[in-house]
Design a protein around this motif. Structure first.
Motif, short mmCIF file in Angstrom:
data_model
loop_
_atom_site.label_atom_id
_atom_site.label_comp_id
_atom_site.label_asym_id
_atom_site.label_seq_id
_atom_site.Cartn_x
_atom_site.Cartn_y
_atom_site.Cartn_z
N ILE A 1 49.14 58.28 57.23
CA ILE A 1 49.86 57.11 56.72
C ILE A 1 49.86 57.16 55.20
N HIS A 2 51.02 56.92 54.59
CA HIS A 2 51.18 56.96 53.14
C HIS A 2 51.20 55.55 52.56
N PHE A 3 50.61 55.40 51.38
CA PHE A 3 50.61 54.11 50.70
C PHE A 3 50.34 54.33 49.22
N CYS A 4 50.55 53.31 48.42
CA CYS A 4 50.33 53.37 46.97
C CYS A 4 49.34 52.29 46.57
N TYR A 5 48.54 52.58 45.56
CA TYR A 5 47.61 51.58 45.06
C TYR A 5 47.23 51.90 43.62
N GLY A 6 46.74 50.88 42.94
CA GLY A 6 46.21 51.06 41.59
C GLY A 6 44.74 50.73 41.60
N HIS A 7 44.02 51.27 40.63
CA HIS A 7 42.59 50.97 40.51
C HIS A 7 42.07 51.47 39.18
N ARG A 8 40.81 51.23 38.95
CA ARG A 8 40.07 51.89 37.89
C ARG A 8 38.60 51.87 38.31
N LEU A 9 37.84 52.78 37.71
CA LEU A 9 36.44 52.92 38.11
C LEU A 9 35.53 52.50 36.96
N LEU A 10 34.78 51.45 37.19
CA LEU A 10 33.83 50.98 36.18
C LEU A 10 32.75 52.02 35.96
N GLY A 11 32.43 52.29 34.70
CA GLY A 11 31.37 53.23 34.37
C GLY A 11 31.80 54.69 34.36
N HIS A 12 33.04 54.97 34.70
CA HIS A 12 33.53 56.36 34.70
C HIS A 12 33.73 56.82 33.26
N ARG A 13 33.37 58.06 32.96
CA ARG A 13 33.48 58.58 31.59
C ARG A 13 34.83 59.22 31.30
N GLY A 14 35.62 59.45 32.34
CA GLY A 14 36.92 60.10 32.15
C GLY A 14 38.08 59.14 32.26
N LYS A 15 39.25 59.71 32.56
CA LYS A 15 40.49 58.93 32.63
C LYS A 15 40.47 57.83 33.68
N CYS A 16 39.64 57.99 34.69
CA CYS A 16 39.61 57.00 35.79
C CYS A 16 39.03 55.66 35.37
N ARG A 17 38.53 55.57 34.15
CA ARG A 17 38.04 54.27 33.65
C ARG A 17 39.20 53.35 33.30
N ASP A 18 40.40 53.92 33.12
CA ASP A 18 41.59 53.15 32.78
C ASP A 18 42.38 52.78 34.03
N LEU A 19 43.09 51.67 33.97
CA LEU A 19 43.96 51.28 35.08
C LEU A 19 45.00 52.37 35.32
N HIS A 20 45.15 52.78 36.57
CA HIS A 20 46.13 53.82 36.93
C HIS A 20 46.42 53.70 38.42
N GLY A 21 47.37 54.47 38.90
CA GLY A 21 47.76 54.37 40.30
C GLY A 21 47.82 55.71 41.01
N HIS A 22 47.91 55.64 42.33
CA HIS A 22 47.97 56.83 43.18
C HIS A 22 49.01 56.64 44.28
N ASN A 23 49.69 57.71 44.63
CA ASN A 23 50.47 57.80 45.85
C ASN A 23 49.54 58.47 46.85
N ALA A 24 48.95 57.68 47.70
CA ALA A 24 47.88 58.17 48.56
C ALA A 24 48.36 58.37 49.99
N ARG A 25 47.52 59.06 50.74
CA ARG A 25 47.72 59.16 52.18
C ARG A 25 46.38 59.12 52.87
N ALA A 26 46.35 58.45 53.98
CA ALA A 26 45.15 58.37 54.81
C ALA A 26 45.37 59.21 56.05
N ILE A 27 44.37 60.01 56.38
CA ILE A 27 44.38 60.82 57.58
C ILE A 27 43.32 60.22 58.50
#
Length: 133
Positions: free
Chosen positions: A8-34
């Motif tokens: 199943i495909h879906f889209c979402y945004g997130h950010r990771l608290l405490g991450h030292r890289g780019k994932c600390r910033d708000l961003h999104g993904h075109n994801a899929r769940a298997i």
């Protein structure tokens, strides 16, 4: 043992608290769940589960709660700003990592009575996390 898998495909945004890289910033993904389900026996129609049934169940929940939504940890300082602006936000008790999202989907599917054994969430085409008990 019989096994079926639904993607199943879906889209979402997130950010990771405490991450030292780019994932600390708000961003999104075109994801899929298997979603992998298993059973030692088949139903009267010769199925583990009907693909439509599992697809409809997961898709309806994802569309209502996760798809095109911002997933944030309840401790995220931006959360009150987004809520005050009327933005959709799905609040998680922990960082909204692919691992935690896989567990969230797994728990939802298992709670629906489906014989789920594993859920994988692809954040990108080459990176995924999975959960199985």
């Amino acid at each position: 043992m019989y096994s079926v898998t639904k993607e199943i495909h879906f889209c979402y945004g997130h950010r990771l608290l405490g991450h030292r890289g780019k994932c600390r910033d708000l961003h999104g993904h075109n994801a899929r769940a298997i979603i992998r389900l298993e059973s030692e026996s088949l139903d009267a129609l010769g199925m583990v589960v009907d693909f439509k049934d599992i697809g409809d169940y997961v898709r309806s929940w994802l569309e209502a709660e996760i798809d095109h939504n911002m997933l944030l940890c309840r401790d995220d300082p931006v959360l009150p700003l987004l809520e005050a602006a009327g933005e959709r936000v799905f609040i998680m008790d922990s960082n909204p990592t692919a691992e935690n999202l896989a567990r969230l989907i797994y728990d939802r599917v298992a709670g629906g009575g489906f014989p789920v054994v594993e859920v994988a969430v692809f954040e990108t085409e080459s990176a995924f996390a999975s959960y199985r008990p």
